[in-house]
Write an enzyme that holds these catalytic residues in place. Structure first.
Site, PDB file in Angstrom:
ATOM      1  N   ASP A  25       0.883  -1.167   0.000  1.00 56.56           N
ATOM      2  CA  ASP A  25       0.000   0.000   0.000  1.00 56.56           C
ATOM      3  C   ASP A  25       0.916   1.211   0.000  1.00 56.56           C
ATOM      4  O   ASP A  25       1.510   1.555   1.018  1.00 56.56           O
ATOM      5  CB  ASP A  25      -0.881  -0.040   1.261  1.00 56.56           C
ATOM      6  N   LYS A  86       3.153  11.239  -3.149  1.00 56.53           N
ATOM      7  CA  LYS A  86       2.143  10.592  -3.994  1.00 56.53           C
ATOM      8  C   LYS A  86       1.263  11.634  -4.686  1.00 56.53           C
ATOM      9  O   LYS A  86       0.753  11.391  -5.775  1.00 56.53           O
ATOM     10  CB  LYS A  86       1.297   9.664  -3.130  1.00 56.53           C
ATOM     11  N   GLU A 185      -7.161   0.530  -4.540  1.00 56.38           N
ATOM     12  CA  GLU A 185      -7.165   0.406  -3.081  1.00 56.38           C
ATOM     13  C   GLU A 185      -8.501  -0.105  -2.526  1.00 56.38           C
ATOM     14  O   GLU A 185      -8.517  -1.005  -1.678  1.00 56.38           O
ATOM     15  CB  GLU A 185      -6.787   1.748  -2.445  1.00 56.38           C
ATOM     16  N   ASP A 207     -12.790   5.447   1.871  1.00 53.44           N
ATOM     17  CA  ASP A 207     -11.369   5.507   2.243  1.00 53.44           C
ATOM     18  C   ASP A 207     -10.926   6.949   2.417  1.00 53.44           C
ATOM     19  O   ASP A 207     -10.774   7.685   1.445  1.00 53.44           O
ATOM     20  CB  ASP A 207     -10.535   4.812   1.158  1.00 53.44           C
TER      21      ASP A 207
END
Ligand code: ADP
Ligand code: MG
Length: 623
Positions: A25, A86, A185, A207
């Site tokens: 992850d 990211k 994800e 999420d």
């Protein structure tokens, strides 16, 4: 005669032939690695028992620190410590300007180029920085599992576009990892909960991480997952909560807006600590070090906190509503809500999400680890450890893909939320008589006009035989693979001539570029070594200089005549001059030369000290 036992390809007959795989992850804030061991997927800890790896990379020179060590220094050294990389992955310089909050780093590069961040060790791209995080997790897995990894599954947010997915793969290659597949994800989270083993149903995966929000609606039918819709916001998460709290603290403490990087990072760190404390407690004391021995003290309680963060949490409900609409279902049709991401620990998030969906969310698996665990389960299957159990995961492409037509308009070829892998073709024709070339401009986005969509690639189909306008038949095929990566081909039907592009968006990297980056890092290794030697020699020179100066002060007048003293002073000056230079060999030679020049003085000092020690004693005592 004994019968030979044949095993099917990929099926291992002995346990030691199990392939080693891991799920990663790669998060904005934290990253994790997990693996299936003895039939159970679990996240892997570092040597100090910590499972999370903060996604922070610090360029110190000559070495690079990743994780907690880097994070600890981020307040002190913000420009060389890269956080939330990211958010920059797969973005061009122009696109960075559209990000909500521009990171404080010094960027180089222009417009459509890959941005590079300037550090004391040189300039690095987001791909290279992400590769450091992946390398660190890969090493952790190799160490824990006791062997090289055969493959990894890396998760990405569902709305990551082509460039961002490509950049993630590039980072993995740079880190020396074999990517079996990129996995969304939310899909990984559903797999971790084993919703695939449940009866048919519809699930919402909510999420909320540090920097991204992601909502997905998954349908399970006859053991097959289908992603019905995805949505989210690539610039919304716990960081925003931290910012709102930091602003609140600034307001309370009467700090003006133009704070320096260091105080800003400190504010954000304290805000984040208060937020996490308020997950367990109903009120939290805050002490902010303002520097110069000054300090601000205050208290934040849960209800104030809730009021401050409510707008952020409510903002997440907009994409939720849209995803339900895209999926064509009502909220009452959702069977389970899965909470993912550290920010879903905030009690107010659970309350509002529960209220919105009208039921209690699933929270059994640690929301930090659930994605890595799902990725590990998927990696174990893809690497071939469970023949016959290939799980079919169908995903959708998150944004429409199309091409530019006359007048700056976009013709959609694959609409958003189409199940992938997919290939679709559309026919186009020439605009002018005798037109022999056609420019194909590939775009991504929901808007009608080219200028409002994202340009992915341009290429040309040439050598079209001259025909009257409208007679040529050009078939353009878009294909999106299971990783969500696109390739486009254009073909003139009557002649069969064709042109194609693999969409390596201009901010993605070509094989050549990857290789040159790898070469660079090897070259740098030599450079790094040189700079370390230089530093070592400089330190050594400094030591010799200081010792000699101390000696001269001590007994220089006593033991040296003026000419001798001058010669030593000259030698000292020479070494001083050499030691600020950048050639470690010259400095080393200089140190040796000075030591030789002073040898007689050193000897005299030794004799003098021996004489001093012996005075008043008889010689025999020293035998
Ligand atoms: P990402 O997916 O972006 O890497 P994570 O899922 O690791 O992020 O979530 C990180 C976010 O979760 C951070 O903003 C962090 O402050 C927040 N967080 C972690 N623990 C808690 C907690 N106990 N209470 C509130 N927020 C938390
Ligand atoms: Mg996450």
């Amino acid at each position: 005669m004994a019968l030979l036992q044949l095993s099917e390809p990929g099926q291992s007959s002995a346990p030691h032939q199990r392939k080693l795989s891991a799920g990663i992850d790669l998060g904005t804030t934290n990253s994790l690695v997990a693996s299936v061991r003895s039939g159970k997927a679990e996240t892997l800890a570092d040597s100090e028992g910590r499972h999370l790896l903060p996604s922070v990379v610090r360029y110190i020179g000559p070495s690079i620190a990743v994780g907690y060590q880097a994070k600890a220094e981020s307040v002190r050294d913000p420009l060389n410590t890269i956080v939330s990389v990211k958010r920059l992955l797969g973005r061009s310089v122009t696109e960075l300007k559209t990000l909500g909050s521009r990171p404080p780093y010094r960027f180089s590069g222009e417009n459509r180029a890959v941005p590079r961040i300037h550090t004391v060790m040189g300039d690095f791209s987001p791909v290279e920085i992400s590769a450091e995080i992946l390398k660190s997790l890969g090493q952790r897995a190799t160490r824990t599992l006791g062997g090289e990894l055969d493959g990894v599954v890396i998760t990405v947010p569902a709305y990551f576009d082509d460039a961002q997915r490509q950049a993630t793969k590039d980072a993995a290659r740079l880190a020396g990892l074999k990517v079996l597949r990129l996995l969304n994800e939310p899909t990984a989270a559903a797999v971790a909960y084993g919703l695939d083993a449940d009866s048919d149903g519809v699930h919402a995966i909510y999420d909320l991480g540090g920097g991204t929000f992601d909502i997905s609606i998954l349908r399970l039918r006859r053991g097959v997952f289908e992603v019905m819709a995805t949505g989210g916001d690539s610039a919304l998460g716990g960081d925003d909560i931290d910012r709102v709290l930091a602003e609140w603290i600034m307001g309370q403490a009467g700090i003006s807006d133009d704070v320096d990087h260091t105080l800003r990072r400190r504010l954000l760190r304290d805000a984040c600590a208060a937020k996490e404390a308020l997950t367990e407690q109903t009120s939290c004391p805050i002490e902010l070090d303002l520097g110069d021995g000054k300090c601000w003290k205050g208290t934040l309680d849960r209800s104030q906190f809730n009021a401050l963060v409510d707008p952020i949490i409510r903002k997440t409900l907009i994409p939720c509503r849209r995803a339900l609409r895209d999926a064509g279902i009502g909220v009452q049709e959702i069977d389970n809500i899965v909470l993912v991401g550290g920010s879903t620990r905030v009690p107010r998030v659970r309350e509002l999400v529960g209220e919105f969906f009208g039921s209690h969310p699933l929270v059994d698996i640690d929301p930090d680890r659930v994605v890595a665990i799902g990725a590990a389960i998927q990696a174990d299957i893809l690497v071939g450890n469970k023949p016959g159990e290939e799980m079919l995961l169908l995903d959708v492409n998150p944004l429409s893909l199309g091409i530019e037509t006359m007048g700056g308009l976009v013709e959609k070829v694959i609409p958003r939320n189409t199940t992938i892998p997919v290939a679709r073709a559309q026919e186009f024709t020439t605009f002018k008589d005798g037109q022999t070339a056609m420019a194909i401009h590939v775009l991504q986005g929901e808007r009608e006009l080219v200028r409002d969509c994202r340009s992915l690639a341009r290429f040309e189909l040439r050598d079209i035989p001259p025909m009257v306008a409208g007679a040529a038949r050009i078939r353009v095929t878009f294909a999106v693979d299971a990783d969500g990566l696109l390739s486009v081909e254009a073909r003139e039907e009557s002649t069969g001539i064709r042109a194609s592009v693999e969409i390596k968006p201009s901010y993605g990297l070509s094989d050549g570029e990857i290789e040159s980056m790898l070469r660079d890092s090897i070259d740098h290794a030599a450079e790094d070594m040189e700079s370390r030697r230089l530093r070592e020699q400089q330190v050594e020179a400094q030591r010799v200089i200081e010792a000699l100066q101390a000696a001269l002060r001590d007994d220089g007048d006593e033991l040296l005549d003026p000419a001798e003293r001058e010669s030593i002073e000259t030698g000292l000056a020479e070494l001083k001059a050499l030691s600020v230079g950048d050639d470690h060999r010259k400095i080393k030679a200089g140190v040796q030369a000075l030591e030789e020049r002073c040898a007689f003085y050193v000897e005299r000092r030794m004799n003098a000290s021996v004489r001093k020690a012996m005075s008043g004693h008889k010689v025999e005592e020293f035998d």
